[in-house]
Design an enzyme around this catalytic site. Sequence first.
Site, short mmCIF file in Angstrom:
data_model
loop_
_atom_site.label_atom_id
_atom_site.label_comp_id
_atom_site.label_asym_id
_atom_site.label_seq_id
_atom_site.Cartn_x
_atom_site.Cartn_y
_atom_site.Cartn_z
N LYS A 5 14.14 17.81 81.10
CA LYS A 5 15.40 18.04 81.81
C LYS A 5 15.10 18.93 83.02
O LYS A 5 14.99 20.15 82.91
CB LYS A 5 16.42 18.71 80.90
CG LYS A 5 17.89 18.44 81.27
CD LYS A 5 18.33 19.01 82.60
CE LYS A 5 18.62 20.49 82.52
NZ LYS A 5 19.17 20.99 83.85
N GLU A 17 10.05 31.21 78.50
CA GLU A 17 9.55 32.00 79.63
C GLU A 17 10.77 32.41 80.43
O GLU A 17 11.42 31.59 81.07
CB GLU A 17 8.58 31.20 80.50
CG GLU A 17 8.01 32.04 81.63
CD GLU A 17 7.31 31.21 82.67
OE1 GLU A 17 7.32 31.63 83.85
OE2 GLU A 17 6.76 30.14 82.34
N CYS A 44 9.66 34.45 88.69
CA CYS A 44 9.90 35.35 87.56
C CYS A 44 8.86 36.46 87.53
O CYS A 44 9.10 37.53 86.98
CB CYS A 44 9.89 34.57 86.25
SG CYS A 44 8.42 33.55 86.02
N GLU A 70 17.05 41.44 87.53
CA GLU A 70 16.26 40.45 88.26
C GLU A 70 17.11 39.85 89.38
O GLU A 70 18.14 39.23 89.14
CB GLU A 70 15.79 39.33 87.32
CG GLU A 70 14.87 38.35 88.01
CD GLU A 70 14.35 37.28 87.06
OE1 GLU A 70 13.17 36.92 87.19
OE2 GLU A 70 15.11 36.81 86.21
#
Length: 505
Positions: free
Chosen positions: A198, A273, A307, A408
């Site tokens: 996906k 992750e 990330c 973040e």
Amino acid sequence: MTTTTAFEVLPAVSSFLDKPRHKLLIGGQWAEAASGRTFETVDPSDGRVLGKVAEGDAEDVDRAVAAARRAFQGPWSRLSPSERAKLIYKLADLLEKRSEEFAQLETLDNGKSIRESTRGDLPLAVDLLRYFSGWATKIHGETLPVSVPYYPGAKFLHYTVREPVGVVGAIIPWNFPLLMAVERLAPALACGNTVVLKPAEQTPLTALRLGELVLEAGIPEGVVNVVPGYGPTAGAALARHMDVDKLTFTGSTEVGREVVKASAGNLKRVSLELGGKSPNIVFADADLDAAAKGMFMGIFYNQGQCCSAGARIFVEKSKFEPLVAALAEKAKTVRQGPGLDPKTQMGPLISKEQLERVLGYVEAGKREGARLLCGGERAPEPGLKNGYFIKPAVFSEVSPDMKIAQEEIFGPVATVIPFESEEDLIAKANGTIYGLVAGVWTKDIKRAFRMAQALKAGTVWINCYHFVDAAAPWGGVKQSGYGREKGPYALEQYTQLKSVWVDLN
């Protein structure tokens, strides 16, 4: 083609983009979404539509999982490891042959510079396929000496077998679309699994083009299925599907928590992750020229949409002012533009929503009292006004508890914080919910080892940053996720261990 970019686009890319719409790959066939709905994917450098894509949802995920199950129990299971290895290697050859085409397609759909696509994403994707094709014939168990205390003198042969887990659901992000797709496909296929992929709704094109190469390589129908769609529909359906044996997800920590909850129905195996807010640490004794480059690349590579971005830069107090000034001056000179322009150093952010998110964090930093040294506003140049461009930002006078130092941002926003001692630094560096990576710049080898041991991170780079390889494990600790991709460690994610006893008495 629908884009009006002024830079030359390969005929193969134009042909791919000129399709009326891009369909789902299910069971080796290109199919419309069951609902008939489509969504648009755009070039973030100018907001223009690149194409329409079939919008998969729960019904399409059901079809794809069923196709993956049939392939797993049928033709894929009958191939030897050597035959699987050859097919994966052939896919690598096809991808390498078309690497320029894929680099352009990735750049158009994601916005990143063509230099980053060409030098970084494509070579590593090819290398991942070749690396894991080699592992297909080397996945094995062990024989173990066993004794049974309640059966003295008995003899047994005991051995273990590593078997594929079955149907793997892979939900990948938009910042490295092709690379993340290959990073999941390569070990899953090498271990004998089948996959439902996906891709992110913002960047579905290279995953769909990769699906075409999968069929061209001769990989049996249904082994790889590609279902673009939105997270709350297609992604959620894949996460909760009762016939998916293992799920791998890359994305935000917030969504990762929801994925874990959704996976609980059949207790499927999950690897995650997730987010990061990584420290990049410069000691006064470091090679300051190298460290300055590492600071810059650590946060501004891929528009800061990593990330692993070194968003929290810690600099020893005696060198703080000159290094911060140098970082801000270099940030001011970054050349922004469409990714296909070979002179572009920084492309746009992925979407309007992401642009607004990053601008919101810049405003939050200013409200909390941080000093904005440069950037942090939409790019004013006339040629960039229709794209999602933001000037790279550098904040000083940042305290570790500020929002911009804790959350973040996923954009080109650097926070620079001074430190005086190792003890003070370690507490600050580890002082977030995340633990993906960290960087350390020093000439003192003993200090380097002390820091590598003390930092809570899945990867620690010493006198370098943003280096990855197919053989090196990748993953985080704390709320940056669990499980490891890449290297032999990835094989544990895509296999399950069976214990076999044979009575020799």
